[in-house]
Design a protein around this motif. Structure first.
Motif, PDB file in Angstrom:
ATOM      1  N   GLY A   1       0.682  -1.192   0.004  1.00 35.31           N
ATOM      2  CA  GLY A   1      -0.054  -0.079   0.073  1.00 35.31           C
ATOM      3  C   GLY A   1       0.787   1.410   0.144  1.00 35.31           C
ATOM      4  N   ARG A   2       1.907   1.322   0.568  1.00 36.60           N
ATOM      5  CA  ARG A   2       2.534   2.321   0.604  1.00 36.60           C
ATOM      6  C   ARG A   2       3.997   2.252  -0.105  1.00 36.60           C
ATOM      7  NH1 ARG A   2       4.188   2.937   6.655  1.00 36.60           N
ATOM      8  NH2 ARG A   2       5.022   0.787   6.023  1.00 36.60           N
ATOM      9  N   PRO A   3       4.691   3.294  -0.657  1.00 34.00           N
ATOM     10  CA  PRO A   3       5.889   3.287  -1.408  1.00 34.00           C
ATOM     11  C   PRO A   3       7.052   2.625  -0.545  1.00 34.00           C
ATOM     12  CG  PRO A   3       5.025   5.573  -1.517  1.00 34.00           C
ATOM     13  CD  PRO A   3       4.104   4.794  -0.578  1.00 34.00           C
ATOM     14  N   GLU A   4       6.940   2.731   0.748  1.00 39.06           N
ATOM     15  CA  GLU A   4       8.057   2.022   1.437  1.00 39.06           C
ATOM     16  C   GLU A   4       7.844   0.614   1.380  1.00 39.06           C
ATOM     17  OE1 GLU A   4       5.805   4.213   2.838  1.00 39.06           O
ATOM     18  OE2 GLU A   4       7.270   6.095   3.219  1.00 39.06           O
ATOM     19  N   ASP A   5       6.667  -0.036   1.225  1.00 34.38           N
ATOM     20  CA  ASP A   5       6.175  -1.262   1.350  1.00 34.38           C
ATOM     21  C   ASP A   5       6.974  -1.997  -0.018  1.00 34.38           C
ATOM     22  OD1 ASP A   5       4.781  -0.928   3.591  1.00 34.38           O
ATOM     23  OD2 ASP A   5       2.894  -0.855   2.521  1.00 34.38           O
ATOM     24  N   ALA A   6       6.965  -1.339  -0.973  1.00 38.48           N
ATOM     25  CA  ALA A   6       7.404  -1.852  -2.258  1.00 38.48           C
ATOM     26  C   ALA A   6       8.813  -1.924  -2.292  1.00 38.48           C
ATOM     27  CB  ALA A   6       7.073  -1.004  -3.377  1.00 38.48           C
ATOM     28  N   GLU A   7       9.401  -0.970  -1.458  1.00 35.77           N
ATOM     29  CA  GLU A   7      11.007  -1.012  -1.308  1.00 35.77           C
ATOM     30  C   GLU A   7      11.366  -1.931  -0.713  1.00 35.77           C
ATOM     31  OE1 GLU A   7      11.702   3.264  -0.019  1.00 35.77           O
ATOM     32  OE2 GLU A   7      11.284   3.973  -1.944  1.00 35.77           O
TER      33      GLU A   7
ATOM     34  N   TYR B   1       5.973 -14.958  -8.080  1.00 38.67           N
ATOM     35  CA  TYR B   1       5.464 -16.114  -7.128  1.00 38.67           C
ATOM     36  C   TYR B   1       5.361 -15.557  -5.523  1.00 38.67           C
ATOM     37  CZ  TYR B   1       5.405 -19.492 -10.675  1.00 38.67           C
ATOM     38  OH  TYR B   1       5.283 -20.232 -11.874  1.00 38.67           O
ATOM     39  N   GLN B   2       5.785 -14.375  -5.126  1.00 37.69           N
ATOM     40  CA  GLN B   2       5.789 -13.989  -4.108  1.00 37.69           C
ATOM     41  C   GLN B   2       4.887 -12.779  -3.777  1.00 37.69           C
ATOM     42  OE1 GLN B   2       7.616 -15.442  -1.406  1.00 37.69           O
ATOM     43  NE2 GLN B   2       7.988 -16.965  -2.668  1.00 37.69           N
ATOM     44  N   LEU B   3       4.437 -12.290  -4.980  1.00 40.14           N
ATOM     45  CA  LEU B   3       3.323 -11.359  -4.882  1.00 40.14           C
ATOM     46  C   LEU B   3       2.167 -11.757  -4.183  1.00 40.14           C
ATOM     47  CD1 LEU B   3       4.091  -9.600  -8.452  1.00 40.14           C
ATOM     48  CD2 LEU B   3       4.778  -8.666  -6.365  1.00 40.14           C
ATOM     49  N   VAL B   4       1.552 -10.725  -3.472  1.00 43.05           N
ATOM     50  CA  VAL B   4       0.220 -11.181  -2.787  1.00 43.05           C
ATOM     51  C   VAL B   4      -0.577  -9.875  -3.035  1.00 43.05           C
ATOM     52  CG1 VAL B   4       1.019 -12.746  -1.133  1.00 43.05           C
ATOM     53  CG2 VAL B   4       1.042 -10.498  -0.502  1.00 43.05           C
ATOM     54  N   ASP B   5      -2.116 -10.176  -2.732  1.00 44.34           N
ATOM     55  CA  ASP B   5      -2.886  -9.104  -2.856  1.00 44.34           C
ATOM     56  C   ASP B   5      -2.955  -8.145  -3.944  1.00 44.34           C
ATOM     57  OD1 ASP B   5      -3.772 -10.299  -0.405  1.00 44.34           O
ATOM     58  OD2 ASP B   5      -2.520  -9.059   0.767  1.00 44.34           O
ATOM     59  N   GLU B   6      -3.027  -6.997  -3.632  1.00 48.05           N
ATOM     60  CA  GLU B   6      -3.031  -6.083  -4.759  1.00 48.05           C
ATOM     61  C   GLU B   6      -1.823  -6.085  -5.658  1.00 48.05           C
ATOM     62  OE1 GLU B   6      -2.501  -1.277  -5.340  1.00 48.05           O
ATOM     63  OE2 GLU B   6      -3.209  -1.898  -3.643  1.00 48.05           O
ATOM     64  N   ALA B   7      -0.620  -6.484  -5.361  1.00 49.47           N
ATOM     65  CA  ALA B   7       0.479  -6.618  -6.373  1.00 49.47           C
ATOM     66  C   ALA B   7       0.229  -7.776  -6.904  1.00 49.47           C
ATOM     67  CB  ALA B   7       1.707  -6.536  -5.268  1.00 49.47           C
ATOM     68  N   ASP B   8      -0.418  -8.728  -6.539  1.00 47.75           N
ATOM     69  CA  ASP B   8      -0.598  -9.886  -7.372  1.00 47.75           C
ATOM     70  C   ASP B   8      -1.597  -9.694  -8.414  1.00 47.75           C
ATOM     71  OD1 ASP B   8      -0.319 -12.928  -8.157  1.00 47.75           O
ATOM     72  OD2 ASP B   8      -2.205 -13.180  -6.779  1.00 47.75           O
ATOM     73  N   PHE B   9      -2.673  -9.060  -8.105  1.00 45.57           N
ATOM     74  CA  PHE B   9      -3.856  -8.481  -9.195  1.00 45.57           C
ATOM     75  C   PHE B   9      -2.910  -7.416 -10.076  1.00 45.57           C
ATOM     76  CE2 PHE B   9      -6.708  -9.645  -5.711  1.00 45.57           C
ATOM     77  CZ  PHE B   9      -7.520 -10.515  -6.645  1.00 45.57           C
ATOM     78  N   TRP B  10      -1.990  -6.489  -9.626  1.00 49.66           N
ATOM     79  CA  TRP B  10      -1.261  -5.730 -10.542  1.00 49.66           C
ATOM     80  C   TRP B  10      -0.500  -6.501 -11.651  1.00 49.66           C
ATOM     81  CZ3 TRP B  10       4.215  -5.604 -10.557  1.00 49.66           C
ATOM     82  CH2 TRP B  10       4.661  -4.715 -11.275  1.00 49.66           C
ATOM     83  N   TRP B  11       0.319  -7.371 -11.148  1.00 45.50           N
ATOM     84  CA  TRP B  11       0.895  -8.276 -11.851  1.00 45.50           C
ATOM     85  C   TRP B  11       0.050  -9.191 -13.004  1.00 45.50           C
ATOM     86  CZ3 TRP B  11       5.207  -8.282 -14.092  1.00 45.50           C
ATOM     87  CH2 TRP B  11       5.810  -9.630 -14.834  1.00 45.50           C
ATOM     88  N   GLU B  12      -1.039  -9.529 -12.462  1.00 43.30           N
ATOM     89  CA  GLU B  12      -1.695 -10.264 -13.574  1.00 43.30           C
ATOM     90  C   GLU B  12      -2.254  -9.343 -14.732  1.00 43.30           C
ATOM     91  OE1 GLU B  12      -2.801 -13.528 -13.970  1.00 43.30           O
ATOM     92  OE2 GLU B  12      -1.252 -13.839 -12.308  1.00 43.30           O
TER      93      GLU B  12
END
Length: 146
Positions: A2-8, A34-45
């Motif tokens: 959710g936050r930029p720091e989380d991605a980093e 394979y490690q992406l979850v939740d919103e990031a997993d949907f983004w990757w899809e």
């Protein structure tokens, strides 16, 4: 993420795993996704649906990180953090707090600290004057001792 720091933090954590398991460059994107979850997993899809299989197969780790940062760490945020680092001063922080903040923010402006000399100069320029004087005095005293 959710936050930029989380991605980093996520990227840094995944890269530590890659280093530990000696992951080859051509496998990093596959392993990381394979490690992406939740919103990031949907983004990757959704990203996968917009590129060809060939493009997906040729996607490098550097390119993947750029896409992820573009999505979750927007340019305005990176620019704001770079400015924060540029104008950073110790003020009422302890030296330990200043050091921690310096290390956290320096990643947004690597060109300002890409040599030991630049890093030392930037670090000292942000310290309170009395601390710089104390460090300078300590260095002079240690040079005078036989």
């Amino acid at each position: 993420m959710g936050r930029p720091e989380d991605a980093e933090k996520w990227i840094r954590g995944v890269e530590r795993i890659f280093q530990y398991i000696n992951c080859e460059d051509n496998e990093k994107v596959k392993c990381a996704t394979y490690q992406l979850v939740d919103e990031a997993d949907f983004w990757w899809e959704s990203v996968k649906n917009t590129i060809t299989k060939e493009q997906l197969g040729e996607l490098t780790w550097v390119e993947f990180k750029a896409k992820l940062f573009e999505k979750y760490t927007p340019e305005y945020y990176r620019h704001r953090k770079q400015n924060e680092f540029w104008s950073m001063r110790q003020r009422n922080m302890t030296v330990a707090e200043y050091d921690r903040a310096f290390n956290q923010l320096s990643r947004y402006a690597p060109h300002l600290v890409d040599t030991d000399e630049k890093q030392t100069e930037k670090y000292c320029n942000g310290l309170r004057h009395e601390i710089v004087i104390a460090f300078a005095s300590q260095k002079v005293l240690s040079m005078l001792k036989p």
